[in-house]
Design a protein around this motif. Structure first.
Motif, PDB file in Angstrom:
ATOM      1  N   TYR A 193       0.827  -1.314  -0.040  1.00  0.00           N
ATOM      2  CA  TYR A 193      -0.015   0.055  -0.002  1.00  0.00           C
ATOM      3  C   TYR A 193       0.868   1.227  -0.154  1.00  0.00           C
ATOM      4  N   SER A 194       2.130   0.904   0.412  1.00  0.00           N
ATOM      5  CA  SER A 194       3.105   2.292   0.534  1.00  0.00           C
ATOM      6  C   SER A 194       4.342   2.064   0.476  1.00  0.00           C
ATOM      7  N   TYR A 201       8.164   0.235   6.539  1.00  0.00           N
ATOM      8  CA  TYR A 201       7.817  -0.358   7.907  1.00  0.00           C
ATOM      9  C   TYR A 201       7.612  -1.804   7.850  1.00  0.00           C
ATOM     10  N   TYR A 225      -2.817   6.499  -3.986  1.00  0.00           N
ATOM     11  CA  TYR A 225      -1.941   6.738  -2.783  1.00  0.00           C
ATOM     12  C   TYR A 225      -0.511   6.051  -3.290  1.00  0.00           C
ATOM     13  N   GLU A 278       5.059  13.366   8.862  1.00  0.00           N
ATOM     14  CA  GLU A 278       4.504  12.291   7.976  1.00  0.00           C
ATOM     15  C   GLU A 278       2.993  12.319   7.779  1.00  0.00           C
ATOM     16  N   LYS A 279       2.365  12.522   8.898  1.00  0.00           N
ATOM     17  CA  LYS A 279       0.611  12.492   8.878  1.00  0.00           C
ATOM     18  C   LYS A 279       0.485  13.442   7.922  1.00  0.00           C
ATOM     19  N   ILE A 309       0.727  12.675   4.364  1.00  0.00           N
ATOM     20  CA  ILE A 309      -0.015  11.446   3.860  1.00  0.00           C
ATOM     21  C   ILE A 309      -1.395  12.246   3.591  1.00  0.00           C
ATOM     22  N   GLU A 322      -1.107 -10.980  10.993  1.00  0.00           N
ATOM     23  CA  GLU A 322       0.199  -9.717  10.987  1.00  0.00           C
ATOM     24  C   GLU A 322       1.063 -10.673  12.003  1.00  0.00           C
TER      25      GLU A 322
END
Lengths: 114, 684
Positions: B63-64, B68, B101, B254-255, B258, B426
């Motif tokens: 997704y990005s 991470y 995105y 960062e937020k 985004i 996860e």
């Protein structure tokens, strides 16, 4: 607005949380002199089916918060509750895409009504 | 003619149809799943178009491009490397908002990007329209509509890639973000060069970081991207370029970055997509029933029951024809071999060993085919993803994420893909738990065992007896998970978070590929593992201390089985033939059936006559319905087949863990069949 039995009114209000620097939606209980006696935060899992809510704050493990961010759910994002279960698991629509979210997420996201 | 082949990297969100598109070019038939994270390894393929060679690389769905997760890092590093010439960003056009995105991040990387708008057929089916003129204007990259499942637009996409190898991108015609209000000195310049332009404050920061980077690292490629990433506090890049930016990074940017990207995406969607709400309604309507808080569960159970009804009834009807064919073949082979004057030993090997073993397995093909057809249908329609939500409450109570239901559900088909599907979980802890309990879900290879023994001993109740195995497996899995939950002290809840695709009519091609993969798997297993196992079984059975023997009592197999009889006697399985069949079943579960047919010397075990023979033989040995049920329970719960064990080893990365699990399963199987047999003996 509901009235309690001792002249106490329950209403919604946005309060500023100075320590963490964000706004929260609360249910505020005021007495007849309009002074606040108690307040409650509204969480996503309390959202009704069909309602549109705005994310105010998220209190989630970093990994989960990251995933929500890249899916476009950040503070300020509007989300629609498509379907919900009694315990708080939900199907929500974020920016046009449906997501299923467990109760452990919905109860840690603070929202306000739009 | 250009002799250097062009390398194209396929990047996209999980579940955007990237793998399907990739396969459409390379021709590899791979599974298409409605689940994020299926593409984990790097896949490569090659193709030619108009005398040009292309190398295609399928990157992990992501997704990005932060750092991470492993997938993100792998994708980012690969794209930044010189290996890739052009990036094809595959986007699900029917959910463009979320897909863009990643597109914006890819554009910022500064490599040539071509946007492949996949699932354009769904966009049309839903009555939506995408402005294919305005979209490339706003993004500054070519946008090609394709449909991987209909195989449209494929050639045009590669053609576009071939003409878009240069880093310099087309001039953007972007009028977004209140440019008029911007007081930034370079506002006009920015909009000419970059699709994504941030607020003045952020742009100033980017400029400052860029300046410092340029001073320190003069040869740096795409300084702007590096600056943005450093502003986002990207740990990997900060390690790579250890300059002190602490004075600039006064807060969490960062937020904001985004959020501004999503702000721009909203503008793009508003300008470029029309009628998007129209068909979303039909999914909402369907979801009102299928994911209803109360109705959802019974509907799910009903669907599952339907799957099994189809597998048993329709499957068994088709199976009849397979059996007739097999019997006819066996007779023909025997007649042919006799006529050719073949020795008794060879005839025995071919008919009792090979045809009885492998042929018996083939007759179960219809059941397996229908089961996978149903699963493919559920997966492709978009229902499978909802199962996690429907089951979330129940799964939560036993300490598993709603997501864990998918591996468990797939476990009904085959443990191997089910264990692999546990990757969708996860954290490692959840994954291990799921892997531990998944083999208890009764896989389709165990079905032949149930079918054989329940039909032998339970007559009209055969279907109930067989179905009870599935329930028992589920109950055991749940109990095991519950015990694990009680011992788990960490106590943090599972976070269900999955994307629910819109419902769609299952695509015939997708289903065909899915089913064919499974059937091929089953057949190749029958052809290799089971062939070898049948052969070994025949040798163990027909060879003894005195060489070739027709007397089973004299064989090596009998010796092994007899040693273990005391261990299995308390669970009602104290027969050396049965024990030997169970041992052979570790090679593949279906082998239990073929071993039984070899061990009891009945070639046509699945036919009525064969069953009668076997039934009479077993009854004469004192092996009754209760023993049969104990056997079914044991088969359900003991060590899965070798392929599954190998998969578990691979997914857990630990032999110790795998061995511990095998011991745990053997103990569980023994205990459960002990309970069944002893309690049963006391009652009846």
């Amino acid at each position: 607005m509901e009235y309690g039995c001792f002249g106490v009114a329950k209403t919604a209000g946005i309060l500023y949380n100075a320590t963490d620097n964000y706004y929260q939606l609360h249910y505020i209980y005021v007495d007849k002199n309009s002074s606040m006696i108690r307040r409650e935060t509204m969480k996503l899992y309390e959202g009704q089916k069909g309602s549109t809510l705005k994310v105010v704050h998220m209190e989630l493990p970093l990994q989960t918060e990251r995933r929500l961010e890249v899916l476009g759910m950040l503070e300020g994002t509007k989300i629609t509750v498509v379907n919900r279960k009694k315990r708080g698991a939900m199907i929500v629509k974020i920016r046009g895409t449906r997501f299923a979210m467990g109760q452990s997420i919905t109860e840690r996201v603070e929202v306000e009504e739009v | 003619m250009n002799t250097k082949e062009l390398t194209i990297g396929f990047v996209g969100n999980p579940n955007c149809g990237k793998t399907t598109l990739f396969n459409a070019y390379t021709g590899a038939n791979l599974k298409v799943a409605n689940w994020p994270g299926v593409t984990v390894e790097k896949k490569e393929g090659a193709m030619r178009l108009h005398n040009e060679a292309y190398r295609l690389v399928d990157l992990p769905g992501t997704y990005s491009l932060t750092s991470y997760t492993m997938e993100e890092t792998v994708t980012r590093q690969y794209i930044l490397s010189d290996d890739v010439d052009v990036i094809v960003d595959v986007a699900d056009a029917s959910a463009l908002e979320r897909n863009l995105y990643l597109t914006l991040q890819l554009i910022e990387l500064g490599k040539p990007v071509v946007l492949a708008l996949n699932m354009m057929d769904i966009v049309q089916e839903r009555g939506m329209e995408i402005d294919l003129h305005r979209l490339p204007e706003m993004l500054g990259i070519p946008c090609v509509p394709v449909s991987a499942r209909r195989k449209t637009g494929l050639e045009i996409l590669i053609h576009t890639v071939a003409h878009h190898q240069d880093k310099a991108q087309g001039e953007k015609i972007i009028h977004h973000h209140d440019t008029e209000n911007s007081s930034h000195k370079d506002a006009q310049e920015h909009h000419k060069h970059y699709a994504m332009v941030y607020t003045d404050e952020i742009e100033d920061k980017i400029d400052e970081i860029s300046e410092r980077l340029k001073q320190e690292y003069s040869g740096m490629d795409n300084v702007r991207w590096h600056a943005i990433k450093i502003l986002e506090n990207d740990q990997e890049l900060k390690k790579q370029y250890p300059l002190d930016f602490s004075d600039l990074l006064d807060r969490d940017y960062e937020k904001e970055i985004i959020d501004q990207k999503f702000g721009f995406i909203e503008e793009i969607i508003a300008e470029c997509v029309a009628n998007r709400e129209k068909k979303a309604e039909s999914t909402d309507h369907t979801d009102r029933i299928l994911t209803h808080p109360i109705l959802g569960l019974p509907v799910f159970l009903l669907i599952m029951a339907g799957v099994f009804f189809l597998t048993f009834t329709v499957g068994d009807w088709l199976k009849g024809y397979f059996e007739v064919a097999l019997e006819w073949m066996t007779e023909a082979v025997i007649a042919g071999l006799l006529a050719a004057g073949t020795s008794d030993m060879l005839i025995s090997l071919i008919t009792d060993g090979i045809i009885a073993g492998v042929g018996g397995i083939l007759t179960f093909l219809p059941n397996i085919f229908i089961l996978f057809l149903a699963l493919a249908f559920l997966e492709d329609s978009g229902y499978m993803a909802r199962v996690a939500y429907v089951m979330d409450g129940i799964m939560g109570r036993i300490g598993l994420s709603g997501r864990a239901f998918l591996p468990m559900l797939l476990g009904f088909g085959c443990t191997v893909p089910a264990v692999m599907a546990s990757r969708v979980l996860e954290n490692r802890r959840d994954r291990m738990k799921t892997i531990l309990i998944t083999p208890f879900m009764s896989c389709s290879a165990r079905l032949p065992i149930y079918v054989l023994f329940s039909e032998l001993f339970f007559g009209d109740m055969a279907m109930v007896a067989a179905f009870s195995m599935y329930v028992l497996g589920l109950v055991t899995a749940i109990a095991a998970a519950y015990v694990l939950k009680l011992t788990d002290k960490s106590g943090d809840g599972n976070m269900l978070l999955i994307e629910l695709p819109e419902y769609k009519t299952p695509n015939a091609h997708t289903i065909r590929v899915y089913v064919w993969e499974k059937v091929k798997d089953y057949l190749s297993k029958a052809g290799t593992t089971i062939f070898v196992a049948s052969l070994v079984m025949w040798l163990v059975m027909n060879l003894g201390v005195h060489g070739f023997t027709t007397d089973m009592e004299q064989s090596f197999g009998a010796m092994i089985g007899k040693v273990l009889v005391p261990v299995f006697a308390p669970v009602g399985l104290g027969y050396w033939q049965i024990i030997l069949a169970l041992i052979s079943g570790i090679a593949a579960k279906e082998v239990v059936v073929s071993s039984c047919s070899v061990l009891f010397g009945i070639g046509n075990v699945t036919t009525e006559a064969g069953m009668g023979n076997l039934s009479a033989l077993l009854e004469s040995m004192g092996f009754g319905a209760l023993n049969a049920y104990a056997l079914m329970v044991f088969c359900l719960l003991y060590v899965p087949c070798m392929a599954a064990v190998a998969t578990i080893r691979r997914e857990t990365g630990s032999w110790k863990w795998t061995a511990a699990m095998a011991v745990f399963q053997l103990l569980t199987a023994w205990t459960m069949s002990f309970l069944v047999f002893q309690l049963g003996s006391a009652v009846f």
